[in-house]
Design a protein around this motif. Structure first.
Motif, PDB file in Angstrom:
ATOM      1  N   PRO A 191       0.442  -1.127   0.261  1.00 46.91           N
ATOM      2  CA  PRO A 191       0.092   0.034  -0.163  1.00 46.91           C
ATOM      3  C   PRO A 191       0.652   1.262   0.464  1.00 46.91           C
ATOM      4  N   ARG A 192      -0.129   2.163  -0.405  1.00 43.48           N
ATOM      5  CA  ARG A 192       0.856   3.810  -0.921  1.00 43.48           C
ATOM      6  C   ARG A 192       0.983   4.133   0.774  1.00 43.48           C
TER       7      ARG A 192
ATOM      8  N   ASP B 269      -2.749   4.978   2.926  1.00 42.52           N
ATOM      9  CA  ASP B 269      -3.116   6.263   2.166  1.00 42.52           C
ATOM     10  C   ASP B 269      -4.020   5.748   0.711  1.00 42.52           C
ATOM     11  N   ASP B 270      -3.843   3.939   0.646  1.00 44.88           N
ATOM     12  CA  ASP B 270      -4.997   4.218  -0.719  1.00 44.88           C
ATOM     13  C   ASP B 270      -5.772   2.869  -0.672  1.00 44.88           C
ATOM     14  N   ASP B 271      -5.344   1.715   0.675  1.00 42.60           N
ATOM     15  CA  ASP B 271      -5.956   0.162   0.934  1.00 42.60           C
ATOM     16  C   ASP B 271      -6.619   0.656   2.129  1.00 42.60           C
TER      17      ASP B 271
ATOM     18  N   GLN C 233      -6.027   4.740   9.475  1.00 38.59           N
ATOM     19  CA  GLN C 233      -6.874   3.962   7.775  1.00 38.59           C
ATOM     20  C   GLN C 233      -7.816   4.825   8.069  1.00 38.59           C
TER      21      GLN C 233
ATOM     22  N   TYR D 239     -10.326   8.008   5.853  1.00 39.97           N
ATOM     23  CA  TYR D 239      -9.534   9.496   4.276  1.00 39.97           C
ATOM     24  C   TYR D 239      -9.832  10.572   5.100  1.00 39.97           C
TER      25      TYR D 239
END
Length: 94
Positions: A3-4, A24-26, A58, A60
């Motif tokens: 993951p990022r 960031d993305d997962d 984790q 957003y």
């Protein structure tokens, strides 16, 4: 594929910091998050920080963020994040 990730620190005291890793993305499962925190601890140990506190974030937004780590450290990180006192930089953990 890994993951990022982003990295930041939150000052706990004059001599100690809480290290924060943000995914960031997962969306990862609990065992993957524990492995990620352990890799970060290993990286910090190689730099000489033997008792590093690591919090994994984790999500957003304020409503969807999940925090993993020691409850005291999570509370400090949550307060710093919501007061906009954290600067993120990209990191690669291998």
């Amino acid at each position: 594929m890994s993951p990022r990730l982003s990295y930041a620190t939150v000052r706990e005291s004059r001599r100690r910091a809480i290290h924060v890793v943000r995914i960031d993305d997962d969306i990862l499962e609990a065992p993957e998050i524990a492995e990620l925190a352990e890799r970060m601890r290993e990286r910090l140990q190689s730099r000489g920080e033997l008792t590093a506190e690591v919090v994994v974030v984790q999500g957003y937004s304020k409503e969807t963020s999940r925090f993993f780590g020691d409850s005291y450290s999570v509370a400090r990180v949550r307060a710093a994040l919501f007061n906009a006192a954290v600067s993120w930089s990209p990191i690669v953990l291998e």
